[in-house]
Scaffold this motif. Structure first.
Motif, PDB file in Angstrom:
ATOM      1  N   MET A 197       0.803  -1.217   0.000  1.00  0.00           N
ATOM      2  CA  MET A 197       0.000   0.000   0.000  1.00  0.00           C
ATOM      3  C   MET A 197       0.843   1.278   0.000  1.00  0.00           C
ATOM      4  O   MET A 197       0.311   2.377   0.135  1.00  0.00           O
ATOM      5  N   GLN A 198       2.138   1.148  -0.148  1.00  0.00           N
ATOM      6  CA  GLN A 198       3.052   2.273   0.049  1.00  0.00           C
ATOM      7  C   GLN A 198       2.768   3.466  -0.849  1.00  0.00           C
ATOM      8  O   GLN A 198       2.905   4.623  -0.437  1.00  0.00           O
ATOM      9  N   SER A 199       2.335   3.230  -2.058  1.00  0.00           N
ATOM     10  CA  SER A 199       2.172   4.339  -3.005  1.00  0.00           C
ATOM     11  C   SER A 199       1.124   5.342  -2.544  1.00  0.00           C
ATOM     12  O   SER A 199       1.260   6.542  -2.782  1.00  0.00           O
ATOM     13  N   HIS A 200       0.085   4.877  -1.888  1.00  0.00           N
ATOM     14  CA  HIS A 200      -0.990   5.775  -1.453  1.00  0.00           C
ATOM     15  C   HIS A 200      -1.009   5.972   0.061  1.00  0.00           C
ATOM     16  O   HIS A 200      -1.557   6.956   0.547  1.00  0.00           O
ATOM     17  N   TYR A 201      -0.412   5.048   0.805  1.00  0.00           N
ATOM     18  CA  TYR A 201      -0.425   5.112   2.264  1.00  0.00           C
ATOM     19  C   TYR A 201       0.995   4.908   2.818  1.00  0.00           C
ATOM     20  O   TYR A 201       1.278   3.913   3.494  1.00  0.00           O
ATOM     21  N   PRO A 202       1.912   5.829   2.558  1.00  0.00           N
ATOM     22  CA  PRO A 202       3.299   5.661   3.031  1.00  0.00           C
ATOM     23  C   PRO A 202       3.408   5.601   4.549  1.00  0.00           C
ATOM     24  O   PRO A 202       4.383   5.079   5.080  1.00  0.00           O
ATOM     25  N   GLU A 203       2.395   6.122   5.251  1.00  0.00           N
ATOM     26  CA  GLU A 203       2.465   6.149   6.712  1.00  0.00           C
ATOM     27  C   GLU A 203       2.453   4.763   7.338  1.00  0.00           C
ATOM     28  O   GLU A 203       2.908   4.580   8.470  1.00  0.00           O
ATOM     29  N   VAL A 204       1.959   3.763   6.614  1.00  0.00           N
ATOM     30  CA  VAL A 204       1.927   2.403   7.170  1.00  0.00           C
ATOM     31  C   VAL A 204       3.343   1.878   7.390  1.00  0.00           C
ATOM     32  O   VAL A 204       3.667   1.361   8.465  1.00  0.00           O
ATOM     33  N   LEU A 205       4.185   2.015   6.379  1.00  0.00           N
ATOM     34  CA  LEU A 205       5.575   1.579   6.544  1.00  0.00           C
ATOM     35  C   LEU A 205       6.310   2.434   7.568  1.00  0.00           C
ATOM     36  O   LEU A 205       7.160   1.930   8.320  1.00  0.00           O
TER      37      LEU A 205
END
Length: 894
Positions: free
Chosen positions: A350-358
């Motif tokens: 999901m990094q492209s739209h939700y970088p905060e997860v990583l």
């Protein structure tokens, strides 16, 4: 095939990734003039009707009901959502998920049916966008919505035989906006249809896998009124939803949503953790792989947005998902904690739209690991209980486990009902499903009651929405100014004049701050040009179009278009801005001491105190609170200048400014910088230098929910008064202790505690001696009942501890088969103890059963082991009855 404008290459449909699909959708509507709104937090903000954000439109309620007018009436988003009403279906069906993304485009009183339909068709079929085969697309319409049917056919060019009328195509959730809708289906071909060719469900909208619904467009044009009637909305809206997981399965030609790039990397990693099991080989194993992949996505995002596992609300949902996934992991032969290792996999997908997860992966994994370890301990207890219940049912020749037992395993130990069924089936038993469903429904009713009966979406009103007056806030620079009264709202009507009473006023400019970002609105007075106070300002809030709307108590008549003097209460305003700056210092100090995972979960800035809610797993220690308080005061003593900068949002982020997910930021944002220490986006009022705060003091730290803590604090005069009050308390204590200096108090208290301890030891020794004296006479009075012996008595001892000592003495000397002792404590309560010798227990005489038989006589209850049990009660007068009941019990049981 289609042309990817961003990469300048031609891609085949099957090569399109989920990230590309999401971005292309947003890019398309951005080109159509839509504002791309970031995905909101899964935790609803100011919406008690929702446990989770469960759709794209859930974040648009304030726009659709008219309480807020968006800066741009065209909005598009990819909104993460959670739904758990069908959690038991996850893994068993092709498209049930707990977490999903909803692509949507919304019009708030702007474009309507023709544009929404035309653009949907363009996005789906245009060669430079999704390039779907037109022959494979079908649409459904509400039978009475002839306009939509005409537009699909005549404007979009959809053949009539690809348009179906469906009676259910009307979106209505009760009171509030509603209207007809159109659904778009993709024909995946006969290979996806398990039904016979002549099956009546074999059509777009029917119960089949061939025609897959990929988009729903709602034409919100009516108000569903409380009396059940419908009236046209003042402003018609468009609300659409395209499930990302569904449309990705079409592009990637996947049998189900799980064979896409949104899930397969998680499934492949889970294969590596299993004992050699592979996805796609055994149906039962596939269910477990799917459940794990689905649940870890939901858990990762939920924790990342601030929810923490617990026994209630959102925390209960997370705990249940983790435990369900762990159980399915065990079915795959995974014995150790493993879910936490999947968190980075979710982040990478999901990094492209939700970088905060990583960015938060370590913190999220830590929470998941902790919960996994906790459940692995609970799991053993749950299995023991299940085995006990199965054995007990078999002893009674009962071949069905009660629904209550199954629900307890589900509710307390996290056992999915299907797991309990499997264990029971292995033993040749069934589950009382109806009983389980009843318990589940009762729990849902409790949850619904806890969330209250607030409306899910308000009825749209045009009164405030239609006020488009230009109004500016000038309170950053002055607290007193002239302003022309542009609008008067009195008794839900727009009027030109108001004589007296409560009214709402909008001026062309105002120094009064409207409540926002936790800071309360200003109060003050309104005067005419002669200096007469004509109104008192009691509150200031934002009107739907953003103007500062003053709630006032009218003292003398007010007229529209007349100029007045607006004066803010400077004393209260200054105290409020001091506390607001203190919250910024506190926010950063919390991160410094507790860690970067800590983030704001709410705040309140009043003139007299500040309240700050933040995420943290447990209570903050006294040592850490002291560090936090010290840091804030050090920043005050450093005389740090506080400056504000207006810039665009992206530039603010580059400066390192902290933004809150609960706030919506415009094109121009205000950055508040406390030197290089604290940099936050904030529209509130602040001091010019930290030294204006004078002093900062934390007054309390407490928990307000699962994983959310609250600090309350004071500054300046209130901080001094708080410390002075505590200093006076210490002075009073020193006077009572008769010490000359405050520093002598701890030593004096140590002396008194030592003396108290010595006196308690002396008291205990005397009580023990007295108990021994009583025992000498008590143990001689033995009652014979049917060949068994009983000693029963009321004794004078301090409580249960000494009753147990007497029981130990009785047991060591084997004075009788059964012992019953009672005493009345100093606070007037009853303590009961029963004991049975080893021989008596072997004969079936159990102390635990005896205590249950006699405790009601003293108004209490209790239990214990077969050889020793105890109880409490509140009726000392019932002790004789309890002792007599013991004799009767032994007579019946012997």
């Amino acid at each position: 095939m289609f042309f990817d404008k961003r990469k300048g290459v031609i891609l085949r449909m099957k090569e399109l990734s989920s990230s590309q699909i999401r971005q292309m959708y947003l890019d398309f509507f951005k080109e159509k003039g839509h504002e791309v709104m970031p995905s909101a937090s899964l935790i609803p903000h100011d919406d008690p009707t929702l446990l989770w954000i469960n759709s794209g439109v859930a974040t648009m309620k304030k726009f659709f009901d008219g309480s807020v007018v968006p800066k741009n009436p065209r909005i598009t988003s990819s909104q993460k959502s959670i739904r758990t009403n069908d959690i038991e279906n996850v893994g068993h069906t092709a498209r049930h998920h707990t977490l999903f993304e909803m692509l949507g485009n919304f019009s708030v009183g702007d474009y309507f049916k023709e544009e929404a339909i035309s653009w949907a068709w363009e996005l789906l079929t245009s060669p430079e966008w999704f390039a779907m085969d037109k022959e494979r697309l079908y649409v459904t319409v509400y039978p009475k919505d002839t306009t939509a049917k005409r537009i699909w056919n005549e404007v979009a060019g959809v053949p009539k035989d690809h348009i179906y009328e469906v009676e259910d195509n009307f979106w209505d959730i009760g009171q509030g906006p509603s209207g007809p809708d159109s659904e778009i289906f993709y024909d995946r071909g006969q290979k996806f249809n398990n039904l016979a060719e002549d099956d009546p469900e074999n059509y777009p909208g029917g119960e089949n896998e061939r025609y897959l619904e990929i988009w729903n467009i709602v034409f919100s044009e009516f108000n569903h009124k409380p009396d059940g009637t419908y009236e046209p909305l003042p402003h018609k809206n468009i609300d659409t939803g395209m499930g990302l997981e569904r449309v990705v399965s079409v592009f990637q030609n996947a049998p189900t949503n799980f064979e896409t790039d949104l899930f397969l990397p998680i499934i492949k990693q889970t294969e590596d953790f299993s004992d050699g099991k592979k996805y796609g080989q055994v149906k039962e194993n596939d269910v477990s792989f799917k459940v794990i992949a689905d649940h870890i996505r939901a858990v990762t995002f939920a924790i990342g947005d601030g929810a923490i596992p617990s026994n209630e609300g959102r925390g209960y949902v997370i705990r249940r998902l983790i435990r369900r996934a762990v159980m399915h992991g065990q079915k795959l032969g995974i014995e150790q904690a493993f879910l936490y290792k999947l968190v980075p996999v979710v982040g990478q997908i999901m990094q492209s739209h939700y970088p905060e997860v990583l960015e938060q992966a370590d913190y999220i994994a830590k929470i998941v690991r902790s919960e996994e370890d906790r459940f692995n301990e609970t799991l053993k207890d749950g299995l023991e209980l299940l085995n006990e219940m199965i054995t007990e049912a078999k002893d009674k020749e009962n071949k069905q486990l009660s629904g209550k037992t199954a629900f307890k395993l589900y509710d307390t130990y996290g056992f999915p009902i299907e797991l309990t069924k499997e264990y029971a089936n292995d033993q040749g038993m069934t589950i009382d499903q109806a009983g389980f469903d009843k318990e589940m429904e009762q729990q849902k009713e409790r949850a619904r009651a806890a969330r209250g009966n607030a409306k899910s979406m308000g009825v749209q009103k045009g009164l405030l929405t239609d006020i488009k007056t230009e109004s500016s806030y000038i309170g950053y620079d002055c607290l007193k100014s002239n302003g022309i009264l542009k609008d008067i709202i009195f008794e839900d009507k727009i009027v030109d004049r108001v004589e007296k009473g409560s009214a709402q006023l909008i001026f062309d400019q105002t120094p009064f701050y409207a409540e926002m970002g936790g800071q309360v609105g200003d109060t003050g007075i309104i005067q005419d040009k002669q200096g007469t106070t004509v109104a008192e300002v009691t509150d200031v809030q934002h009107a739907p179009n953003g103007q500062n709307m003053h709630t006032v108590k009218v003292l003398f008549p007010l007229s529209k278009e007349k100029e007045y003097i607006l004066q803010v209460n400077k004393q209260l305003h200054d105290k409020t801005r001091k506390n607001h700056t203190a919250t910024h210092l506190l926010d950063q100090a919390l991160r410094d001491v507790l860690g970067s995972h800590t983030h704001q979960a709410g705040s309140l800035v009043e003139p007299d105190y500040l309240r700050f809610d933040f995420t943290n797993l447990g209570a903050v220690t006294k040592e850490d609170l002291a560090k936090i308080e010290r840091i804030v005061n050090e920043k005050i003593w450093e005389n740090i200048p506080v400056e504000t900068v207006e810039t665009d949002f992206e530039s603010a982020k580059k400066l390192g400014a902290i933004a809150l997910f609960t706030e919506k930021y415009g094109d121009v944002v205000r950055v508040v910088k406390v030197g290089d220490y604290s940099i936050e986006l904030c529209g509130g009022n602040h001091v010019d230098n930290t030294n204006e705060l004078g002093l900062f003091k934390i007054t309390s730290e407490s928990g307000v929910g699962a994983g959310v803590r609250r600090i309350e604090a004071v500054t300046s005069k209130e901080a001094y008064e708080f410390l002075e009050k505590h200093n006076q308390l210490l002075e009073d204590i020193s006077a009572q202790l008769k010490v000359a200096q405050l520093k002598e108090i701890p030593h004096k208290l140590d002396q008194y505690q030592a003396e108290i301890k010595e006196l308690e030891q002396q008291k205990q020794a005397l009580e023990d001696k007295f108990a021994q004296q009583q025992a000498g006479s008590i143990f001689k009075k033995v009652e014979q009942i049917k060949g068994k012996t009983l000693i029963k008595a009321q004794v004078k001892v301090s409580g249960m501890a000494q009753l147990r000592q007497l029981a130990d003495q009785w047991k060591s000397q084997k004075y009788s088969d059964i012992l019953v002792l009672a005493t009345v404590t100093e606070d007037g309560k009853v303590n009961l103890i029963t004991a049975a010798s080893d021989e008596a227990v072997k004969a079936g005489l159990k102390a635990g059963e005896l205590i249950k038989a006699i405790a009601p006589s003293v108004g209490g209850g209790g239990g214990g082991r077969p050889d020793l049990a105890q109880a409490g009660g509140k009726k000392p007068a019932g002790i004789p009855d309890a002792l007599n009941a013991a004799s009767k019990w032994l007579e019946q049981m012997a």
